[in-house]
Motif scaffolding. Sequence first.
Motif, mmCIF file in Angstrom:
data_model
loop_
_atom_site.group_PDB
_atom_site.id
_atom_site.type_symbol
_atom_site.label_atom_id
_atom_site.label_comp_id
_atom_site.label_asym_id
_atom_site.label_seq_id
_atom_site.Cartn_x
_atom_site.Cartn_y
_atom_site.Cartn_z
ATOM 1 N N ALA A 91 -14.166 -7.998 -24.162
ATOM 2 C CA ALA A 91 -12.742 -7.696 -24.389
ATOM 3 C C ALA A 91 -12.382 -6.360 -23.746
ATOM 4 N N HIS A 92 -13.264 -5.377 -23.904
ATOM 5 C CA HIS A 92 -13.060 -4.045 -23.343
ATOM 6 C C HIS A 92 -12.961 -4.128 -21.815
ATOM 7 N N MET A 93 -13.864 -4.859 -21.198
ATOM 8 C CA MET A 93 -13.854 -4.955 -19.733
ATOM 9 C C MET A 93 -12.616 -5.723 -19.258
ATOM 10 N N GLN A 94 -12.347 -6.865 -19.924
ATOM 11 C CA GLN A 94 -11.200 -7.672 -19.494
ATOM 12 C C GLN A 94 -9.898 -6.878 -19.584
ATOM 13 N N ALA A 95 -9.814 -6.014 -20.596
ATOM 14 C CA ALA A 95 -8.590 -5.231 -20.769
ATOM 15 C C ALA A 95 -8.421 -4.186 -19.670
ATOM 16 N N HIS A 96 -9.519 -3.805 -19.016
ATOM 17 C CA HIS A 96 -9.446 -2.709 -18.043
ATOM 18 C C HIS A 96 -9.637 -3.138 -16.599
ATOM 19 N N LEU A 97 -10.024 -4.385 -16.357
ATOM 20 C CA LEU A 97 -10.299 -4.807 -14.977
ATOM 21 C C LEU A 97 -9.006 -5.048 -14.200
ATOM 22 N N PRO A 98 -8.998 -4.742 -12.902
ATOM 23 C CA PRO A 98 -7.844 -5.071 -12.078
ATOM 24 C C PRO A 98 -7.722 -6.595 -11.929
ATOM 25 N N ASP A 99 -6.556 -7.063 -11.504
ATOM 26 C CA ASP A 99 -6.290 -8.508 -11.441
ATOM 27 C C ASP A 99 -7.247 -9.259 -10.515
ATOM 28 N N ASN A 100 -7.767 -8.568 -9.493
ATOM 29 C CA ASN A 100 -8.604 -9.279 -8.528
ATOM 30 C C ASN A 100 -10.102 -9.245 -8.861
ATOM 31 N N VAL A 101 -10.442 -8.772 -10.046
ATOM 32 C CA VAL A 101 -11.842 -8.798 -10.486
ATOM 33 C C VAL A 101 -11.906 -9.497 -11.847
ATOM 34 N N GLN A 102 -12.713 -10.577 -11.902
ATOM 35 C CA GLN A 102 -12.799 -11.356 -13.140
ATOM 36 C C GLN A 102 -14.173 -11.225 -13.805
#
Lengths: 382, 125
Positions: free
Chosen positions: A139-150
Amino acid sequence: MTNEANASETLKRTPLFALHEELGGKMVPFAGYEMPVQYPLGVLKEHLHTRAKAGLFDVSHMGQADLIGPDHETTAAALEALVPGEIAKLGPGRQRYTMLLNEEGGIVDDLMVTRPVSGEDDGRLMLVVNAACKVEDYAHMQAHLPDNVQLEPLEDRALLALQGPAAAAVMGRWCPQAPELGFMRASSAEFDGIDCHISRSGYTGEDGYEISVAAGKAEQLARTLLSHDDVEAIGLGARDSLRLEAGLCLYGHDIDETTSPVEAGLVWSIAKRRREEGGFPGAARIMRELRDGPGRLRVGIEPEGKAPAREGTEVRDESGASIGRITSGGFGPSADGPIAMGYVQSAHAKPGTGVALMVRGSARPARIVELPFIQHRYFRKK
Amino acid sequence: MAEIKYTEDHEYAHLDGDVATIGITKHAQQQLGDVVYVELPEVGKSFARGDEAAVVESVKAAAEVYAPVSGEVTQANEELEGNPGLVNEDPEGGAWFFKLKLSDKSELDGMMDADAYAKFVAEQG
């Protein structure tokens, strides 16, 4: 009774659950999973066997995930915004230890990051995070990743670890490329016809491998390894005593959201460029601690008598003032005595310093020692 | 005749005259795993029933041993200090922890006999 039954129903199982039961593993709840704490051999012999030959660990409860972006530069930059490790210069087939940080420079989790060896996988990083943290980490990573990195959690993969001085020879029997792999290197591989991904790393201080494999092939792979005379199944009990002797941190105990990598003695994992540039959460605190020294430090602590000092034990200086707390403590089967680590005020952190441990209400002498308790025996290419 | 009684905390008291030999049961040592350290009470110390009297530690955990009956410590099994693994090998024999001179023998009446203890362990699963 009803509550216990309900609690156990919600526990998850790894793809090796049936094998653990067949081997006589004593199953206990751990990080939301039913895991073997020990097998009939017992913690002491499992520990010593791993240091003498090779131990097989099921670590499938840990979180495996891929971070996928358009190219390595983009994916690395996205991860570097969350961790203090050098990811941009991580070469293909290389693995690195780093940690997710919060804005205060505390550790959200520690993790392994691997860049796949193949050029076709450019832009992909493979992560292994702690079982108890994986939901929050994702959740922490998903909240901070840019749109082009999944972020793509890999829920259908098992993770096994083979650790010990015989690990390379054992692996080599079914996976000829394994003995050639350098320390903290990783590669896709074939193990007796099974597709897997191996890295030369682990959590025991010994030479060894971590093997990521499709859930449906995990039992076959484990059974093949266990067919080797030098291999025994090892439970979480020995995993903990092995890593403690090796001076390695257990998340939620030796490191947590309040401890910084500097306090934890993990400065080696922060490359020079990142120390200078910052650009990760909590950089202000971490750069200040690097400059001025932290107020407290993680240290090794060796009780003088035979009594183990467990997690939570208060540490006092020789005048009786409280100076810290033990975060992991127990008996080291290879050290053949009680061992511990914990945090003490930096003024008392020098190896050789005498301290007192408050065990069952009485002060017991101990001293600060260098970590690890048992020298690492990682593979070094000649 | 010797009489052996058990507690729900898995201690046993082996009565001989007015002295009880105290230790932990076979089941207790199995649950604990490899014993690496034992801390015994000093001779002459008095305990009330239920007091923490000794400590037994495995690689993973520490467990208290409670005085199953009230009394004064007449002897402690020093062999366990040098050879704690004996608790795994011979818990209800050579690996006794300490001996108590009983102050109230009737306290034994409240403890389980061998059959009741076996049933208790089986029910605990």
